[in-house]
Design an enzyme around this catalytic site. Sequence first.
Site, PDB file in Angstrom:
ATOM      1  N   ASP A  71       0.827  -1.216   0.000  1.00 17.68           N
ATOM      2  CA  ASP A  71       0.000   0.000   0.000  1.00 17.68           C
ATOM      3  C   ASP A  71       0.860   1.264   0.000  1.00 17.68           C
ATOM      4  OD1 ASP A  71      -2.268   1.494   0.012  1.00 17.68           O
ATOM      5  OD2 ASP A  71      -2.861   1.036   2.070  1.00 17.68           O
TER       6      ASP A  71
ATOM      7  N   LEU B 253      10.845 -20.941  -3.921  1.00 18.16           N
ATOM      8  CA  LEU B 253       9.842 -20.030  -3.359  1.00 18.16           C
ATOM      9  C   LEU B 253       8.494 -20.179  -4.075  1.00 18.16           C
ATOM     10  CD1 LEU B 253       9.113 -17.421  -1.651  1.00 18.16           C
ATOM     11  CD2 LEU B 253       9.777 -16.125  -3.685  1.00 18.16           C
TER      12      LEU B 253
ATOM     13  N   HIS C 206       3.083   3.263  -9.038  1.00 19.78           N
ATOM     14  CA  HIS C 206       2.952   1.816  -9.237  1.00 19.78           C
ATOM     15  C   HIS C 206       4.214   1.240  -9.897  1.00 19.78           C
ATOM     16  CE1 HIS C 206      -1.045   1.865  -7.735  1.00 19.78           C
ATOM     17  NE2 HIS C 206      -1.573   2.515  -8.742  1.00 19.78           N
TER      18      HIS C 206
HETATM   19  C1  FPP Z   1      -1.858   0.132  -3.350  1.00 21.88           C
HETATM   20  O1  FPP Z   1      -1.374   1.457  -3.382  1.00 21.88           O
HETATM   21  C2  FPP Z   1      -1.260  -0.636  -4.428  1.00 21.88           C
HETATM   22  C3  FPP Z   1      -1.974  -1.175  -5.445  1.00 21.88           C
HETATM   23  C4  FPP Z   1      -3.426  -1.051  -5.569  1.00 21.88           C
HETATM   24  C5  FPP Z   1      -1.292  -1.917  -6.528  1.00 21.88           C
HETATM   25  C6  FPP Z   1      -0.053  -2.674  -6.168  1.00 21.88           C
HETATM   26  C7  FPP Z   1       0.661  -2.996  -7.401  1.00 21.88           C
HETATM   27  C8  FPP Z   1       2.001  -2.968  -7.612  1.00 21.88           C
HETATM   28  C9  FPP Z   1       2.967  -2.710  -6.531  1.00 21.88           C
HETATM   29  C10 FPP Z   1       2.610  -3.180  -8.938  1.00 21.88           C
HETATM   30  C11 FPP Z   1       1.908  -4.025  -9.946  1.00 21.88           C
HETATM   31  C12 FPP Z   1       1.942  -5.473  -9.663  1.00 21.88           C
HETATM   32  C13 FPP Z   1       2.677  -6.396 -10.333  1.00 21.88           C
HETATM   33  C14 FPP Z   1       2.524  -7.828 -10.027  1.00 21.88           C
HETATM   34  C15 FPP Z   1       3.627  -6.027 -11.370  1.00 21.88           C
HETATM   35  P1  FPP Z   1      -2.386   2.648  -3.574  1.00 21.88           P
HETATM   36  O2  FPP Z   1      -2.309   3.084  -5.005  1.00 21.88           O
HETATM   37  O3  FPP Z   1      -3.732   2.263  -3.081  1.00 21.88           O
HETATM   38  O4  FPP Z   1      -1.718   3.718  -2.655  1.00 21.88           O
HETATM   39  P2  FPP Z   1      -2.436   4.962  -1.961  1.00 21.88           P
HETATM   40  O5  FPP Z   1      -3.312   4.400  -0.882  1.00 21.88           O
HETATM   41  O6  FPP Z   1      -1.298   5.759  -1.441  1.00 21.88           O
HETATM   42  O7  FPP Z   1      -3.197   5.686  -3.042  1.00 21.88           O
END
Ligand code: FPP
Length: 236
Positions: A16, A127, A33
Amino acid sequence: MSTFEKLPRHVAIIMDGNGRWAKKHKLKVAMGHRKGTEALRSIIRESSDLGIEALSLYAFSTENWKREPQEVEALMGLILEFFSSEIDELDEKNVCIRILGDKAGLPEKQRQVLMEAEERTGKNTGLKLNIAINYGGRAEIAMAVRKICEKVQKGEMQPEDIDEGAVARHLYTHGLPDVDLLIRTSGEMRLSNFLLYQCAYAEFMFPAVLWPDFDLAAYHEALHAFGSRERRFGGR
Ligand code: FPP
């Protein structure tokens, strides 16, 4: 390399804070991201090197479809890019990839790449890397119940066979140990529908750091903290 007194068998991570990281750096959310994907790469590599048995990462929830189309598109693009660029190294490292979630609800290209990754690495013994995409914990439990009911209807299972283990065997995570350590970055303290059944006895950690800044030092800190927690599983 750090040595650890007691490593978790199964680590689950809610990655997150990508959006807040982007905002903090005055960048578009897609860049958050992208940066988050770099963090994910190094955490996967480290988990494999440390000999952790299973790592589950929450990449895209069933609720994430509600985000702006550009953000959804960016995430889908990163998923494609990640699997295409990392698959050779992951396979070489003997990593076994499993997708948790409803692949049928994904765009065709993503579905193909994810299925190929699962097929190619399915027999690997290193893993166990689980990536949750189009995943929801309640939907997963409902799916397991449905599968069990179908078996009962066909006479392949009896109602008295339905115990905790039987439910676990019908989840996406069948065959994996329960989650020992759940990490959610960015200071939010919620499970957000992630691995509800599997986290029954997990230790929870909520480091304040935003996911793109979650580096190996932060990971090691969480692993050390896990080693010093006393787990009683309901006993004394
Ligand atoms: C939450 O941060 C994160 C996500 C919804 C996406 C997580 C994805 C990745 C780390 C990369 C893509 C995945 C792969 C497998 C390549 P948020 O955007 O909700 O953060 P915020 O709460 O600060 O807005």
